[in-house]
Design an enzyme around this catalytic site. Structure first.
Site, short mmCIF file in Angstrom:
data_model
loop_
_atom_site.label_atom_id
_atom_site.label_comp_id
_atom_site.label_asym_id
_atom_site.label_seq_id
_atom_site.Cartn_x
_atom_site.Cartn_y
_atom_site.Cartn_z
N GLU A 41 0.84 -1.21 0.00
CA GLU A 41 0.00 0.00 0.00
C GLU A 41 0.87 1.26 0.00
O GLU A 41 1.92 1.29 0.66
CB GLU A 41 -0.86 -0.01 1.28
CG GLU A 41 -1.78 1.18 1.42
CD GLU A 41 -2.50 1.23 2.78
OE1 GLU A 41 -2.00 0.63 3.76
OE2 GLU A 41 -3.55 1.90 2.85
N LYS A 109 -9.47 2.60 -1.83
CA LYS A 109 -9.68 2.09 -0.47
C LYS A 109 -11.00 2.60 0.09
O LYS A 109 -11.26 3.82 0.07
CB LYS A 109 -8.50 2.55 0.41
CG LYS A 109 -8.48 1.98 1.80
CD LYS A 109 -7.20 2.46 2.51
CE LYS A 109 -7.00 1.82 3.85
NZ LYS A 109 -5.70 2.22 4.47
N CYS A 143 -5.51 -2.79 3.00
CA CYS A 143 -5.13 -2.69 4.42
C CYS A 143 -6.31 -2.67 5.38
O CYS A 143 -6.92 -3.69 5.65
CB CYS A 143 -4.21 -1.48 4.60
SG CYS A 143 -3.16 -1.66 6.07
N1 LIG Z 1 -2.77 1.50 6.49
C1 LIG Z 1 -3.76 0.98 7.19
O1 LIG Z 1 -4.90 0.94 6.76
C2 LIG Z 1 -3.39 0.41 8.52
C3 LIG Z 1 -4.48 -0.42 9.15
C4 LIG Z 1 -4.09 -0.92 10.49
O2 LIG Z 1 -2.99 -0.70 10.94
C5 LIG Z 1 -5.07 -1.65 11.30
O3 LIG Z 1 -4.70 -2.06 12.42
O4 LIG Z 1 -6.19 -1.87 10.84
#
Ligand SMILES: NC(=O)CCC(=O)C(=O)O
Length: 258
Positions: A41, A109, A143
């Protein structure tokens, strides 16, 4: 299907350094004869969101690099993500390209991660990330989307045998990362291909690495450590059908209840 996941230490705000790093690894990837390559990402800029307007592009330099690397390696590239901005609206955007240079996915996202300030700087997407690699139906989320099983179920119900998840996931929540990835693979009976970044960012937050490929039974096929580099795995598509026929989770859903 031979898949390579590149986890590396992203330099915040330094597109040139990140591009050089990936270019070096892409040259190395060719000898592995990959079919699919996956990046983390926000690999172009890191989470330098304060400077987003200066660092983001309209999708062209980011997309052009992926087109070049897909052509050079002969692999489909699931290109992690990069901030893409059009008319002042910036989104954390994932493109995928075939070796012939066709864009087969543009996914924004959907769930913005407040702990990293995304909700203050980025716009959320609202379209599911379904696409195909050849004949294989695939899906992608980014993510934090991993924490939203309803969203991933929607993607899988639209047809998905391999779910790609580029990430910047901190080391402090490595246990969540591994458990959630396995859970999404088990409940959706699909491969999960999750590519995280390594190293620490400019604020000293350490990222986990531990990119993983998990099979549709929930068994990890490969898992990286915390170091930078390629992680290679073989995906056996037949496994998806085998698992789905053996345990008929999709047919057994109580759609009259939920
Ligand atoms: N970059 C992100 O979206 C991190 C997401 C994350 O750390 C989580 O715990 O969920």
């Amino acid at each position: 299907m031979k898949v390579g996941l590149l986890q590396f230490t992203v330099r915040g705000g330094d597109r040139k350094a990140n591009e050089e790093t990936v270019a070096r690894y892409m040259a190395e990837a060719r000898e592995h004869r990959p079919e699919v390559l996956v990046l983390p990402e926000m690999w172009t800029t890191g989470y330098d969101l304060i400077n987003l307007a200066a660092l983001a592009d309209d999708g062209a330099p980011y997309g052009d690099l992926l087109v070049r690397w897909a052509s050079e390696t002969g692999a489909t590239i699931v290109g992690g993500s990069s901030p893409v901005g059009v008319a002042g609206r910036f989104a954390n955007t994932l493109y995928a390209y075939t070796p012939e240079g066709e864009r087969i996915l543009s996914y924004e996202k959907a769930h913005l991660f407040g702990l990293m300030g995304e909700d203050r700087y980025l716009a959320a997407g609202s379209a599911a990330g379904n696409f195909s690699i050849g004949e294989v139906p695939c899906g992608a989320v980014i993510c934090y989307d991993l924490r939203f099983p309803e969203w991933i179920r929607k993607t899988v119900l639209a047809g998905c045998e391999i779910l790609f998840i580029p990430a910047q996931w901190p080391l402090s929540r490595l246990d969540h990362w591994r458990i959630l990835l396995q859970a999404r693979a088990i409940e959706n009976q699909c491969y999960v291909v999750a590519c995280n970044r390594t190293g620490a960012d400019e604020k000293g937050v350490a990222f986990a690495g531990h990119s993983m490929v998990i099979d549709p039974w929930g068994t990890p096929v490969v898992e990286a450590g915390e170091e930078e580099g390629w992680l290679w795995a073989e995906i056996e598509r037949e496994k998806v059908g085998r698992v789905r026929r053996k345990m008929t989770v999709f047919a057994d859903r109580r759609v009259d209840l939920y």
